[in-house]
Design a protein around this motif. Structure first.
Motif, PDB file in Angstrom:
ATOM      1  N   VAL A 158      39.651  19.280  48.217  1.00  0.00           N
ATOM      2  CA  VAL A 158      39.501  19.999  49.484  1.00  0.00           C
ATOM      3  C   VAL A 158      40.524  21.123  49.574  1.00  0.00           C
ATOM      4  O   VAL A 158      40.204  22.254  49.969  1.00  0.00           O
ATOM      5  N   GLY A 159      41.775  20.834  49.191  1.00  0.00           N
ATOM      6  CA  GLY A 159      42.792  21.875  49.179  1.00  0.00           C
ATOM      7  C   GLY A 159      42.400  23.019  48.259  1.00  0.00           C
ATOM      8  O   GLY A 159      42.600  24.199  48.583  1.00  0.00           O
ATOM      9  N   GLY A 160      41.834  22.683  47.103  1.00  0.00           N
ATOM     10  CA  GLY A 160      41.415  23.704  46.148  1.00  0.00           C
ATOM     11  C   GLY A 160      40.286  24.577  46.645  1.00  0.00           C
ATOM     12  O   GLY A 160      40.322  25.808  46.516  1.00  0.00           O
ATOM     13  N   THR A 161      39.267  23.972  47.220  1.00  0.00           N
ATOM     14  CA  THR A 161      38.118  24.758  47.698  1.00  0.00           C
ATOM     15  C   THR A 161      38.508  25.644  48.876  1.00  0.00           C
ATOM     16  O   THR A 161      38.019  26.775  48.994  1.00  0.00           O
ATOM     17  N   MET A 162      39.423  25.173  49.730  1.00  0.00           N
ATOM     18  CA  MET A 162      39.812  25.963  50.894  1.00  0.00           C
ATOM     19  C   MET A 162      40.526  27.247  50.496  1.00  0.00           C
ATOM     20  O   MET A 162      40.141  28.349  50.904  1.00  0.00           O
ATOM     21  N   VAL A 163      41.595  27.119  49.702  1.00  0.00           N
ATOM     22  CA  VAL A 163      42.399  28.304  49.409  1.00  0.00           C
ATOM     23  C   VAL A 163      41.641  29.289  48.517  1.00  0.00           C
ATOM     24  O   VAL A 163      41.730  30.508  48.702  1.00  0.00           O
ATOM     25  N   THR A 164      40.872  28.776  47.549  1.00  0.00           N
ATOM     26  CA  THR A 164      40.198  29.663  46.604  1.00  0.00           C
ATOM     27  C   THR A 164      39.042  30.406  47.257  1.00  0.00           C
ATOM     28  O   THR A 164      38.873  31.615  47.064  1.00  0.00           O
ATOM     29  N   SER A 165      38.234  29.706  48.038  1.00  0.00           N
ATOM     30  CA  SER A 165      37.080  30.356  48.672  1.00  0.00           C
ATOM     31  C   SER A 165      37.531  31.413  49.671  1.00  0.00           C
ATOM     32  O   SER A 165      36.911  32.475  49.788  1.00  0.00           O
ATOM     33  N   PHE A 166      38.614  31.149  50.389  1.00  0.00           N
ATOM     34  CA  PHE A 166      39.084  32.127  51.369  1.00  0.00           C
ATOM     35  C   PHE A 166      39.562  33.411  50.698  1.00  0.00           C
ATOM     36  O   PHE A 166      39.258  34.518  51.160  1.00  0.00           O
ATOM     37  N   VAL A 167      40.297  33.279  49.604  1.00  0.00           N
ATOM     38  CA  VAL A 167      40.789  34.466  48.911  1.00  0.00           C
ATOM     39  C   VAL A 167      39.622  35.271  48.329  1.00  0.00           C
ATOM     40  O   VAL A 167      39.629  36.505  48.353  1.00  0.00           O
ATOM     41  N   ILE A 168      38.599  34.583  47.813  1.00  0.00           N
ATOM     42  CA  ILE A 168      37.412  35.286  47.306  1.00  0.00           C
ATOM     43  C   ILE A 168      36.792  36.146  48.407  1.00  0.00           C
ATOM     44  O   ILE A 168      36.429  37.307  48.189  1.00  0.00           O
ATOM     45  N   VAL A 169      36.695  35.592  49.606  1.00  0.00           N
ATOM     46  CA  VAL A 169      36.122  36.336  50.729  1.00  0.00           C
ATOM     47  C   VAL A 169      36.999  37.535  51.088  1.00  0.00           C
ATOM     48  O   VAL A 169      36.520  38.660  51.230  1.00  0.00           O
ATOM     49  N   MET A 170      38.295  37.300  51.223  1.00  0.00           N
ATOM     50  CA  MET A 170      39.198  38.361  51.661  1.00  0.00           C
ATOM     51  C   MET A 170      39.321  39.486  50.642  1.00  0.00           C
ATOM     52  O   MET A 170      39.550  40.641  50.999  1.00  0.00           O
ATOM     53  N   GLU A 171      39.160  39.178  49.352  1.00  0.00           N
ATOM     54  CA  GLU A 171      39.255  40.207  48.324  1.00  0.00           C
ATOM     55  C   GLU A 171      37.947  40.983  48.155  1.00  0.00           C
ATOM     56  O   GLU A 171      37.902  41.939  47.388  1.00  0.00           O
ATOM     57  N   SER A 172      36.920  40.577  48.865  1.00  0.00           N
ATOM     58  CA  SER A 172      35.607  41.189  48.678  1.00  0.00           C
ATOM     59  C   SER A 172      35.151  42.054  49.842  1.00  0.00           C
ATOM     60  O   SER A 172      34.291  42.920  49.662  1.00  0.00           O
ATOM     61  N   VAL A 173      35.698  41.835  51.031  1.00  0.00           N
ATOM     62  CA  VAL A 173      35.269  42.607  52.196  1.00  0.00           C
ATOM     63  C   VAL A 173      36.271  43.719  52.491  1.00  0.00           C
ATOM     64  O   VAL A 173      37.441  43.637  52.121  1.00  0.00           O
ATOM     65  N   GLY A 174      35.806  44.773  53.172  1.00  0.00           N
ATOM     66  CA  GLY A 174      36.662  45.893  53.518  1.00  0.00           C
ATOM     67  C   GLY A 174      37.673  45.539  54.590  1.00  0.00           C
ATOM     68  O   GLY A 174      37.498  44.586  55.361  1.00  0.00           O
ATOM     69  N   SER A 175      38.753  46.331  54.660  1.00  0.00           N
ATOM     70  CA  SER A 175      39.853  46.031  55.579  1.00  0.00           C
ATOM     71  C   SER A 175      39.393  45.994  57.034  1.00  0.00           C
ATOM     72  O   SER A 175      39.905  45.198  57.825  1.00  0.00           O
ATOM     73  N   GLN A 176      38.408  46.836  57.397  1.00  0.00           N
ATOM     74  CA  GLN A 176      37.975  46.872  58.792  1.00  0.00           C
ATOM     75  C   GLN A 176      37.171  45.644  59.194  1.00  0.00           C
ATOM     76  O   GLN A 176      36.925  45.416  60.380  1.00  0.00           O
ATOM     77  N   TYR A 177      36.752  44.844  58.223  1.00  0.00           N
ATOM     78  CA  TYR A 177      35.980  43.630  58.526  1.00  0.00           C
ATOM     79  C   TYR A 177      36.783  42.340  58.309  1.00  0.00           C
ATOM     80  O   TYR A 177      36.284  41.264  58.622  1.00  0.00           O
ATOM     81  N   ARG A 178      37.987  42.454  57.768  1.00  0.00           N
ATOM     82  CA  ARG A 178      38.718  41.237  57.413  1.00  0.00           C
ATOM     83  C   ARG A 178      39.041  40.366  58.625  1.00  0.00           C
ATOM     84  O   ARG A 178      39.019  39.139  58.535  1.00  0.00           O
ATOM     85  N   ASP A 179      39.351  41.003  59.765  1.00  0.00           N
ATOM     86  CA  ASP A 179      39.694  40.199  60.934  1.00  0.00           C
ATOM     87  C   ASP A 179      38.505  39.361  61.407  1.00  0.00           C
ATOM     88  O   ASP A 179      38.632  38.155  61.641  1.00  0.00           O
ATOM     89  N   VAL A 180      37.327  39.978  61.506  1.00  0.00           N
ATOM     90  CA  VAL A 180      36.136  39.247  61.958  1.00  0.00           C
ATOM     91  C   VAL A 180      35.722  38.189  60.939  1.00  0.00           C
ATOM     92  O   VAL A 180      35.439  37.033  61.302  1.00  0.00           O
ATOM     93  N   ILE A 181      35.706  38.563  59.657  1.00  0.00           N
ATOM     94  CA  ILE A 181      35.252  37.628  58.635  1.00  0.00           C
ATOM     95  C   ILE A 181      36.210  36.445  58.500  1.00  0.00           C
ATOM     96  O   ILE A 181      35.782  35.301  58.315  1.00  0.00           O
ATOM     97  N   SER A 182      37.518  36.699  58.597  1.00  0.00           N
ATOM     98  CA  SER A 182      38.478  35.591  58.482  1.00  0.00           C
ATOM     99  C   SER A 182      38.318  34.599  59.631  1.00  0.00           C
ATOM    100  O   SER A 182      38.542  33.396  59.462  1.00  0.00           O
ATOM    101  N   ALA A 183      37.921  35.109  60.796  1.00  0.00           N
ATOM    102  CA  ALA A 183      37.656  34.210  61.926  1.00  0.00           C
ATOM    103  C   ALA A 183      36.341  33.464  61.724  1.00  0.00           C
ATOM    104  O   ALA A 183      36.270  32.241  61.916  1.00  0.00           O
ATOM    105  N   LEU A 184      35.296  34.189  61.323  1.00  0.00           N
ATOM    106  CA  LEU A 184      33.998  33.546  61.101  1.00  0.00           C
ATOM    107  C   LEU A 184      34.056  32.530  59.970  1.00  0.00           C
ATOM    108  O   LEU A 184      33.270  31.575  59.944  1.00  0.00           O
ATOM    109  N   TYR A 185      34.995  32.706  59.046  1.00  0.00           N
ATOM    110  CA  TYR A 185      35.189  31.759  57.943  1.00  0.00           C
ATOM    111  C   TYR A 185      35.509  30.359  58.466  1.00  0.00           C
ATOM    112  O   TYR A 185      35.203  29.355  57.815  1.00  0.00           O
ATOM    113  N   GLN A 186      36.106  30.275  59.663  1.00  0.00           N
ATOM    114  CA  GLN A 186      36.447  28.975  60.243  1.00  0.00           C
ATOM    115  C   GLN A 186      35.264  28.314  60.952  1.00  0.00           C
ATOM    116  O   GLN A 186      35.278  27.112  61.192  1.00  0.00           O
TER     117      GLN A 186
END
Length: 487
Positions: A158-186
């Motif tokens: 669980v620890g592995g899937t959480m940290v890795t999947s989140f970084v994949i998302v954050m490294e793939s979306v543009g800076s103007q969308y990171r705030d919304v996507i990081s919230a929707l990730y939860q």
């Protein structure tokens, strides 16, 4: 934007900020959060409150009791019934969850470092396979200690899937969308938490329940085909040709031109090499003073929000009534916190949110310490849950933005480790409520109060482009002008 800022933005410029490619990738990574919620919150239905009658003396819930008859009106079998976890063995039901959280802690660090060194894809796949296999095994084990050890391994995954999947998302979306996507990730975590009572309702035996929450994980095995490493990491590791292939596909999905993509990324790679980029480790987070200060302040915030969220949620969960409705309602409160964080991160800075909501959380918990049990105390507790989860959502994003690519997963992994420390401490503080509700609430309040002041040490990261090198990470937020912080 400075010249260096343009180079940092070359990847986003080539594949777009958010299109079909990012949507598909986010969809895949969001699915990972459902089993995270299932397994993290499973203890509620694996070891619910279990009443019993001692047949030797016909007394209820008394000790010692060598011949108990358990109340099976709600649950037909729990780990408490299965292994007699009452009286002198009562602590073992909490201990199995403590070891699960320890596993999550270890998994966050180990998989965080592994994905910075070996790529985002392979560690994610390893964690998914471990989670699926160990989840199945746990549902068939006959002994308490073997069950507990296997759940520890599930926690690692669980620890592995959480940290890795989140970084994949954050490294793939543009800076103007990171705030919304990081919230929707939860949100998938909240939804998984809300769905969990459905599994509990229809599977009233702990082993069938464990099997039921594991089987949906089979869908994630498709990621062997569907998921790739992120271009950002591949470029950082000088595997430019692989990155370009992925970026060409992404650009085509997003209907963007690909003619000069290879040349632009090649120029970007040459610029990166001037910085003598190297593979990072968790030690790099503490070698230099500015990054060390940011890491310590950030990890304390992670510890605080986890400590308050799990601890105060446990307080709300102790309310009387239907356990299935209570759990769903508690999950709904966390969903509210997630949705509120989206407009907040649009209009407020990351650091400002941490400061304000840590102080609000501390304030309502101080008020809670002097209130008698009743409606107002429940309202204060719920506000504490919401505010702590808003901080939880924000620190995920803030941590991503504060640290460069070569140590980003290590930073999130270490921070997540500290969050697990907070979640392991919280039950002991809740236990103070049996003797002194005042000291229990006040002990919860002190930590976010301290975190509010600690947050003043952090730099603001709203609107910045993701950094790549350790040098950029060390310079970011210093009093002197730097090229990364201001666009």
């Amino acid at each position: 934007m400075t010249d260096s800022g343009q180079k940092i933005d070359a990847i986003q410029e080539a594949v777009g900020s958010f299109g079909k490619y990012q949507f598909f990738l986010c969809f895949l990574m969001f699915l990972v959060k459902f089993p995270v919620a299932f397994h993290q919150m499973a203890i509620i239905f694996l070891a619910p409150k279990t009443d019993y009658v001692c047949l030797d003396n016909d007394l209820r819930n008394t000790c010692p009791c060598s011949n108990p008859e358990y109340d099976k009106s709600v649950f037909t079998n729990t780990i408490i019934m299965e292994w007699g976890l009452i009286c002198e063995k009562k602590w073992l039901s909490s201990f199995t969850q403590t070891l699960f959280q320890l596993g999550t802690l270890i998994g966050s660090v180990v998989f965080g470092m592994a994905s910075d060194r070996y790529g985002r894809k392979n560690p994610l796949l390893a964690a998914i396979v471990l989670q699926f296999v160990m989840g199945l095994v746990a549902s068939f084990l006959a002994g308490f200690w073997s069950f507990t050890f296997v759940r520890f391994l599930v926690g690692v995954s669980v620890g592995g899937t959480m940290v890795t999947s989140f970084v994949i998302v954050m490294e793939s979306v543009g800076s103007q969308y990171r705030d919304v996507i990081s919230a929707l990730y939860q949100v998938p975590f909240n939804m998984g938490h809300m769905i969990l009572p459905v599994f509990g309702y229809f599977r009233r035996s702990y082993d069938k329940f464990q099997l039921a929450i594991t089987i949906p994980n089979v869908v994630l095995l498709s990621y062997f085909i569907l998921v790739t490493d992120t271009p950002r990491w591949l470029i950082a590791m000088k595997r430019t040709d692989e990155a370009i292939k992925i970026m060409v596909k992404a650009a085509k999905m997003n209907n963007l031109p690909t003619e000069n993509l290879a040349q632009k990324i090649g120029d970007y790679q040459k610029e990166i090499e001037k910085h003598n980029l190297k593979k990072g480790s968790i030690l790099d987070l503490f070698r230099t003073p500015n990054m060390r200060k940011n890491m310590l302040a950030m990890s304390f915030n992670w510890l605080t929000c986890s400590y308050c969220f799990y601890g105060v949620s446990q307080y709300v969960g102790q309310l009387g009534g239907n356990v299935f409705i209570n759990v769903a309602a508690s999950a709904g409160v966390t969903m509210l916190g997630t949705l509120c964080s989206i407009p907040l991160m649009k209009v407020m800075g990351r650091r400002t949110i941490l400061i304000v909501f840590n102080f609000i959380c501390a304030g309502v918990l101080i008020i809670l310490s002097v209130l008698p049990p009743g409606t107002y105390s429940v309202v204060c507790a719920c506000i504490g849950v919401v505010t702590s989860f808003v901080v939880f959502v924000t620190v995920y994003l803030h941590c991503t933005e504060l640290f460069p690519t070569v140590v980003r997963n290590a930073a999130i992994g270490f921070s997540s480790m500290m969050a697990r420390v907070g979640s392991m401490i919280a039950p002991f503080v809740v236990g103070l409520g049996d003797t002194s509700p005042f000291w229990a609430a006040l002990t919860f309040a002190v930590v976010p109060l301290c975190a509010g002041f600690v947050s003043f040490l952090l730099p603001e990261s709203k609107g910045i482009e993701l950094m790549t090198t350790l040098e950029q990470g060390e310079n970011f937020g210093k009093k002197t002008k730097n090229v990364v912080q201001k666009l």
